[in-house]
Design an enzyme around this catalytic site. Sequence first.
Site, PDB file in Angstrom:
ATOM      1  N   ASP A  23     -21.170 -58.407 -78.555  1.00 48.33           N
ATOM      2  CA  ASP A  23     -22.251 -59.319 -78.165  1.00 48.33           C
ATOM      3  C   ASP A  23     -21.729 -60.510 -77.354  1.00 48.33           C
ATOM      4  O   ASP A  23     -20.610 -60.968 -77.579  1.00 48.33           O
ATOM      5  CB  ASP A  23     -22.965 -59.816 -79.442  1.00 48.33           C
ATOM      6  CG  ASP A  23     -24.333 -60.389 -79.135  1.00 48.33           C
ATOM      7  OD1 ASP A  23     -24.848 -60.167 -78.030  1.00 48.33           O
ATOM      8  OD2 ASP A  23     -24.895 -61.077 -80.014  1.00 48.33           O
ATOM      9  N   ARG A  30     -26.498 -61.845 -65.304  1.00 49.19           N
ATOM     10  CA  ARG A  30     -26.113 -61.217 -66.581  1.00 49.19           C
ATOM     11  C   ARG A  30     -25.327 -59.919 -66.363  1.00 49.19           C
ATOM     12  O   ARG A  30     -24.440 -59.583 -67.145  1.00 49.19           O
ATOM     13  CB  ARG A  30     -27.360 -60.952 -67.444  1.00 49.19           C
ATOM     14  CG  ARG A  30     -28.029 -62.228 -67.929  1.00 49.19           C
ATOM     15  CD  ARG A  30     -29.304 -61.900 -68.718  1.00 49.19           C
ATOM     16  NE  ARG A  30     -29.023 -61.088 -69.882  1.00 49.19           N
ATOM     17  CZ  ARG A  30     -28.719 -61.569 -71.088  1.00 49.19           C
ATOM     18  NH1 ARG A  30     -28.684 -62.870 -71.277  1.00 49.19           N
ATOM     19  NH2 ARG A  30     -28.474 -60.766 -72.091  1.00 49.19           N
ATOM     20  N   HIS A  34     -21.974 -58.001 -68.219  1.00 53.48           N
ATOM     21  CA  HIS A  34     -21.868 -56.627 -68.731  1.00 53.48           C
ATOM     22  C   HIS A  34     -20.674 -55.906 -68.082  1.00 53.48           C
ATOM     23  O   HIS A  34     -19.984 -55.132 -68.730  1.00 53.48           O
ATOM     24  CB  HIS A  34     -23.160 -55.858 -68.474  1.00 53.48           C
ATOM     25  CG  HIS A  34     -24.335 -56.418 -69.216  1.00 53.48           C
ATOM     26  ND1 HIS A  34     -24.275 -56.744 -70.556  1.00 53.48           N
ATOM     27  CD2 HIS A  34     -25.600 -56.743 -68.824  1.00 53.48           C
ATOM     28  CE1 HIS A  34     -25.450 -57.212 -70.941  1.00 53.48           C
ATOM     29  NE2 HIS A  34     -26.274 -57.236 -69.916  1.00 53.48           N
ATOM     30  N   SER A  65     -28.806 -51.151 -77.925  1.00 52.72           N
ATOM     31  CA  SER A  65     -29.687 -50.910 -79.080  1.00 52.72           C
ATOM     32  C   SER A  65     -31.048 -50.405 -78.612  1.00 52.72           C
ATOM     33  O   SER A  65     -31.418 -50.587 -77.439  1.00 52.72           O
ATOM     34  CB  SER A  65     -29.858 -52.198 -79.890  1.00 52.72           C
ATOM     35  OG  SER A  65     -30.814 -53.038 -79.283  1.00 52.72           O
ATOM     36  N   ASN A  69     -32.944 -52.991 -77.007  1.00 52.96           N
ATOM     37  CA  ASN A  69     -32.493 -53.435 -75.682  1.00 52.96           C
ATOM     38  C   ASN A  69     -33.314 -52.817 -74.541  1.00 52.96           C
ATOM     39  O   ASN A  69     -33.299 -53.321 -73.421  1.00 52.96           O
ATOM     40  CB  ASN A  69     -31.003 -53.147 -75.464  1.00 52.96           C
ATOM     41  CG  ASN A  69     -30.072 -54.002 -76.301  1.00 52.96           C
ATOM     42  OD1 ASN A  69     -28.977 -53.580 -76.676  1.00 52.96           O
ATOM     43  ND2 ASN A  69     -30.479 -55.232 -76.612  1.00 52.96           N
ATOM     44  N   ARG A  98     -18.438 -58.624 -85.272  1.00 54.40           N
ATOM     45  CA  ARG A  98     -19.439 -59.015 -84.266  1.00 54.40           C
ATOM     46  C   ARG A  98     -18.918 -60.234 -83.519  1.00 54.40           C
ATOM     47  O   ARG A  98     -18.495 -61.209 -84.141  1.00 54.40           O
ATOM     48  CB  ARG A  98     -20.798 -59.341 -84.886  1.00 54.40           C
ATOM     49  CG  ARG A  98     -21.839 -59.670 -83.801  1.00 54.40           C
ATOM     50  CD  ARG A  98     -23.253 -59.797 -84.305  1.00 54.40           C
ATOM     51  NE  ARG A  98     -24.177 -59.921 -83.170  1.00 54.40           N
ATOM     52  CZ  ARG A  98     -25.416 -59.477 -83.147  1.00 54.40           C
ATOM     53  NH1 ARG A  98     -25.924 -58.866 -84.199  1.00 54.40           N
ATOM     54  NH2 ARG A  98     -26.173 -59.643 -82.074  1.00 54.40           N
TER      55      ARG A  98
HETATM   56  C1  IPE Z   1     -27.005 -56.099 -80.410  1.00 49.07           C
HETATM   57  O1  IPE Z   1     -26.993 -57.199 -79.573  1.00 49.07           O
HETATM   58  C2  IPE Z   1     -26.867 -54.849 -79.617  1.00 49.07           C
HETATM   59  C3  IPE Z   1     -25.615 -54.684 -78.904  1.00 49.07           C
HETATM   60  C4  IPE Z   1     -24.556 -55.422 -78.990  1.00 49.07           C
HETATM   61  C5  IPE Z   1     -25.567 -53.557 -78.048  1.00 49.07           C
HETATM   62  P1  IPE Z   1     -28.339 -57.975 -79.154  1.00 49.07           P
HETATM   63  O2  IPE Z   1     -27.872 -59.137 -78.369  1.00 49.07           O
HETATM   64  O3  IPE Z   1     -29.280 -57.050 -78.512  1.00 49.07           O
HETATM   65  O4  IPE Z   1     -28.913 -58.394 -80.576  1.00 49.07           O
HETATM   66  P2  IPE Z   1     -29.872 -59.601 -80.980  1.00 49.07           P
HETATM   67  O5  IPE Z   1     -31.068 -59.495 -80.106  1.00 49.07           O
HETATM   68  O6  IPE Z   1     -29.115 -60.858 -80.737  1.00 49.07           O
HETATM   69  O7  IPE Z   1     -30.150 -59.386 -82.428  1.00 49.07           O
HETATM   70  C1  IPE Z   2     -24.250 -57.607 -75.517  1.00 51.16           C
HETATM   71  O1  IPE Z   2     -24.374 -58.788 -74.825  1.00 51.16           O
HETATM   72  C2  IPE Z   2     -24.550 -56.399 -74.668  1.00 51.16           C
HETATM   73  C3  IPE Z   2     -25.810 -55.750 -74.987  1.00 51.16           C
HETATM   74  C4  IPE Z   2     -26.667 -56.107 -75.890  1.00 51.16           C
HETATM   75  C5  IPE Z   2     -26.154 -54.584 -74.223  1.00 51.16           C
HETATM   76  P1  IPE Z   2     -25.774 -59.500 -74.611  1.00 51.16           P
HETATM   77  O2  IPE Z   2     -26.339 -59.009 -73.331  1.00 51.16           O
HETATM   78  O3  IPE Z   2     -26.646 -59.377 -75.789  1.00 51.16           O
HETATM   79  O4  IPE Z   2     -25.307 -61.007 -74.424  1.00 51.16           O
HETATM   80  P2  IPE Z   2     -26.029 -62.307 -74.969  1.00 51.16           P
HETATM   81  O5  IPE Z   2     -26.189 -62.149 -76.444  1.00 51.16           O
HETATM   82  O6  IPE Z   2     -27.335 -62.407 -74.257  1.00 51.16           O
HETATM   83  O7  IPE Z   2     -25.091 -63.419 -74.614  1.00 51.16           O
HETATM   84 MG    MG Z   3     -26.835 -60.514 -77.472  1.00 52.17          MG
END
Ligand code: IPE
Ligand code: IPE
Ligand code: MG
Length: 244
Positions: A11, A24, A28, A56, A59, A179
């Site tokens: 994350d 963003r 990634h 997820s 997502n 995490r």
């Molecule tokens: C969880 O992260 C899913 C992945 C790392 C792929 P999210 O960023 O989507 O989770 P929430 O929304 O903070 O719970």
């Molecule tokens: C994790 O990073 C990757 C995925 C959930 C696919 P995020 O995209 O959730 O990054 P933040 O939480 O917005 O910083």
């Molecule tokens: Mg996230």
Amino acid sequence: MKPAHLAIIMDGNGRWAEQRGLPRGSGHKEGAEAVRRVVRYARKSGVETLTLFAFSSLNWGRPSDEVADLMDLLLRFLDEEKQEMLDRDIRLTAIGERDYLPPAVRTALADVELATARCRTMTLVLAVSYDGRRDMVEAVRRLTDMACRGQLLPADVTEQQIMGALSTRRLPDVDLLVRTSGEQRLSGFLPLEACYAELYFVDKLWPDFEEADLDRAFETYAGRQRRFGLTPAQLDTQLATVPA
Ligand code: IPE
Ligand code: IPE
Ligand code: MG
């Protein structure tokens, strides 16, 4: 002791990019580099199963260009890492709602899974379009289907059968769940499989996660006493009676 099964919620990619004034998608992209690093280092460290939460089910609700970026990265990762996985004897498998993935990603996943099926040094599990509750729904469907066919009686339902109906049926329980990014929640990741896992939260954002961070997680894990409901004294006795 190293965790045999390490699971990571990767994350913080978005925040990594936002902090630099970048889109963003750049976060990634950088996150994918961290994946390569961590896969290599986990294997080198003797981890037997590494499960990465890559995308997820929730997502899918993100803006469509971000979802497209993530699917593109996944495709590129599978394409570029196939040979690397064969060279390093890493078996790749995926859990999650495959039917929802773009056909090109589905095909690439199946291709790498097949190509690496005989690799044994480490299993890399990609959780894509995964959500633990949805996986449970699928498991209940499988079991009720058996019941409807007369192959399963309520009294015969066991823990093993329930775990055996999940998409993770061939994987061992999670030992250590990490995490990144400072968030301290599971977000639907492996709720039954990690129900006795040690949890480790680290503030670093995923693209910044490196080998030394994994070492710190391993050290913390090694310092924890996993009691599985027993008392410390009982564990000492058990240890004393285990043949060297
Ligand atoms: C969880 O992260 C899913 C992945 C790392 C792929 P999210 O960023 O989507 O989770 P929430 O929304 O903070 O719970
Ligand atoms: C994790 O990073 C990757 C995925 C959930 C696919 P995020 O995209 O959730 O990054 P933040 O939480 O917005 O910083
Ligand atoms: Mg996230």
